[in-house]
Design an enzyme around this catalytic site. Structure first.
Site, PDB file in Angstrom:
ATOM      1  N   ASP A 105       0.150  -1.957   4.429  1.00  0.00           N
ATOM      2  CA  ASP A 105       1.263  -1.013   4.620  1.00  0.00           C
ATOM      3  C   ASP A 105       2.557  -1.764   4.943  1.00  0.00           C
ATOM      4  OD1 ASP A 105      -0.484   1.201   4.445  1.00  0.00           O
ATOM      5  OD2 ASP A 105      -0.906   1.145   6.597  1.00  0.00           O
ATOM      6  N   GLU A 116       0.037  -0.803  -4.742  1.00  0.00           N
ATOM      7  CA  GLU A 116      -1.060   0.171  -4.817  1.00  0.00           C
ATOM      8  C   GLU A 116      -0.465   1.557  -4.670  1.00  0.00           C
ATOM      9  OE1 GLU A 116      -4.375   2.755  -3.158  1.00  0.00           O
ATOM     10  OE2 GLU A 116      -2.331   2.436  -2.451  1.00  0.00           O
ATOM     11  N   ASP A 155      -1.603   6.068  -5.285  1.00  0.00           N
ATOM     12  CA  ASP A 155      -2.639   7.047  -5.592  1.00  0.00           C
ATOM     13  C   ASP A 155      -2.093   8.059  -6.594  1.00  0.00           C
ATOM     14  OD1 ASP A 155      -4.380   6.018  -3.461  1.00  0.00           O
ATOM     15  OD2 ASP A 155      -2.882   6.883  -2.124  1.00  0.00           O
ATOM     16  N   HIS A 175      -1.203  10.764  -1.945  1.00  0.00           N
ATOM     17  CA  HIS A 175      -2.516  10.402  -1.399  1.00  0.00           C
ATOM     18  C   HIS A 175      -3.389  11.621  -1.099  1.00  0.00           C
ATOM     19  CE1 HIS A 175      -5.406   9.496   1.848  1.00  0.00           C
ATOM     20  NE2 HIS A 175      -5.587   8.381   1.158  1.00  0.00           N
ATOM     21  N   LYS A 232      -7.338   9.676  -7.628  1.00  0.00           N
ATOM     22  CA  LYS A 232      -7.767  10.608  -6.580  1.00  0.00           C
ATOM     23  C   LYS A 232      -8.094  11.944  -7.241  1.00  0.00           C
ATOM     24  CE  LYS A 232      -6.707   8.439  -2.577  1.00  0.00           C
ATOM     25  NZ  LYS A 232      -7.759   7.717  -1.869  1.00  0.00           N
ATOM     26  N   GLU A 234      -4.826   3.971  -8.010  1.00  0.00           N
ATOM     27  CA  GLU A 234      -6.085   4.555  -7.521  1.00  0.00           C
ATOM     28  C   GLU A 234      -6.187   6.010  -7.972  1.00  0.00           C
ATOM     29  OE1 GLU A 234      -6.729   4.407  -3.250  1.00  0.00           O
ATOM     30  OE2 GLU A 234      -8.404   5.806  -3.455  1.00  0.00           O
ATOM     31  N   HIS A 262       0.831  -1.213   0.000  1.00  0.00           N
ATOM     32  CA  HIS A 262       0.000   0.000   0.000  1.00  0.00           C
ATOM     33  C   HIS A 262       0.861   1.258   0.000  1.00  0.00           C
ATOM     34  CE1 HIS A 262      -3.034   2.717   2.178  1.00  0.00           C
ATOM     35  NE2 HIS A 262      -3.534   2.483   0.983  1.00  0.00           N
ATOM     36  N   ARG A 263       0.777   2.063  -1.065  1.00  0.00           N
ATOM     37  CA  ARG A 263       1.600   3.282  -1.224  1.00  0.00           C
ATOM     38  C   ARG A 263       3.091   2.940  -1.156  1.00  0.00           C
ATOM     39  NH1 ARG A 263      -1.670   7.103   3.183  1.00  0.00           N
ATOM     40  NH2 ARG A 263      -3.730   6.255   2.745  1.00  0.00           N
TER      41      ARG A 263
HETATM   42  O1  G3P Z   1      -6.783   1.175  -2.506  1.00  0.00           O
HETATM   43  C1  G3P Z   1      -6.962   0.931  -1.160  1.00  0.00           C
HETATM   44  C2  G3P Z   1      -6.738   2.146  -0.301  1.00  0.00           C
HETATM   45  O2  G3P Z   1      -5.590   2.811  -0.733  1.00  0.00           O
HETATM   46  C3  G3P Z   1      -7.890   3.086  -0.338  1.00  0.00           C
HETATM   47  O3  G3P Z   1      -7.819   4.109   0.569  1.00  0.00           O
HETATM   48  O4  G3P Z   1      -7.323   6.350   1.379  1.00  0.00           O
HETATM   49  O5  G3P Z   1      -5.559   4.600   1.465  1.00  0.00           O
HETATM   50  O6  G3P Z   1      -6.234   5.585  -0.713  1.00  0.00           O
HETATM   51  P1  G3P Z   1      -6.666   5.210   0.670  1.00  0.00           P
HETATM   52 MG    MG Z   2      -5.088   4.388  -2.149  1.00  0.00          MG
END
Ligand code: G3P
Ligand code: MG
Length: 240
Positions: A232, A37, A39, A52, A113, A111, A10-11
């Site tokens: 994470d 993943e 953003d 993000h 945004k 993702e 994640h990120r």
């Molecule tokens: O894609 C899953 C997650 O990243 C969604 O929420 O706010 O962390 O971008 P957020």
């Molecule tokens: Mg995300």
């Protein structure tokens, strides 16, 4: 736990490095994840930057909104110091830069945004970058707002889509997945149970849970049969 589930950072490896920076992506790759993943959002000059928050304050030394600054201006900012002084000077990255950092082996979950007014600008830019880097087929594009995915689908029939969902009721997520021809639904992990897994199977959809950091929870979700876990702490996947 062995099996065919997707291990997704994640990120980048954002639990142990500053999110969305080169060290975060390099660490995720070194941990052998299947997918990363991240953003994306637009700068003022409509470049795709990997970040993000829509505001700069939390993860940079700047102030204001990402959308108010050009890429050249955003590149002056420090995205590492907020996390730890050892990461001082890490710059904001573009999507193209991240793709070149992570190399061809690891897949992307991108993702989208932004706000309603951005989708018609963001969607074509995203498609251009993914196509130019031969990433279109191997990337899942996800968003909480179906309107963004509608804008994307209008431009390309074949881009793989994921419906991001944070509501306990998944009825509308299944409906959007059907209407948009998505390949996956990405619910918040607390809303995943055996019924959710069965509903996804029935619809031939992948189920990808976010954001799961506790090893026992990752284990339970994998046992339930989810297709992917976003965390994470990708280093914890090996402990499952
Ligand atoms: O894609 C899953 C997650 O990243 C969604 O929420 O706010 O962390 O971008 P957020
Ligand atoms: Mg995300």
């Amino acid at each position: 736990m062995p099996g065919s589930w997707l291990r997704i950072a994640h990120r980048g490896a954002s639990g142990s490095t500053p999110e969305h920076t080169r060290p975060a992506f390099e660490r995720a790759v070194s941990l052998d994840v299947d997918m990363i993943e991240l953003d994306v959002q637009l700068s003022r000059d409509e470049e795709l930057v990997v970040m993000h928050d829509s505001e700069l304050e939390r993860t940079t030394n700047g102030r204001g909104h990402v959308r108010e600054f050009t890429l050249t201006q955003l590149k002056q900012l420090d995205c590492g110091s907020w996390y730890e002084s050892a990461f001082q000077g890490q710059p904001i990255l573009t999507l193209e830069e991240v793709i070149s950092i992570i190399g061809p082996k690891v897949r992307l979950n991108t993702e989208m945004k932004g706000s309603q007014t951005d989708w018609d600008s963001l969607a074509p830019r995203l498609l251009t970058v993914l196509e130019r880097s031969s990433r279109l087929e191997s990337t899942i594009v996800s968003c909480f707002q179906p309107e963004a995915l509608i804008a994307l689908r209008r431009l390309r029939a074949h881009v793989p889509l994921g419906i991001l969902w944070q509501d306990p009721t998944l009825a509308d997520a299944w409906r959007w997945a059907r209407e948009l021809g998505a390949i996956a639904v990405h619910p918040f992990w607390m809303f995943v149970d055996s019924e959710t897994v069965a509903a996804a199977r029935e619809r031939h959809l992948q189920l990808i849970a976010w954001t799961v950091n506790d090893v026992d929870t990752i284990h339970s979700l994998v046992k339930l049969g989810v297709d992917g876990i976003i965390s994470d702490f990708p280093e914890r996947f090996a402990l499952v």
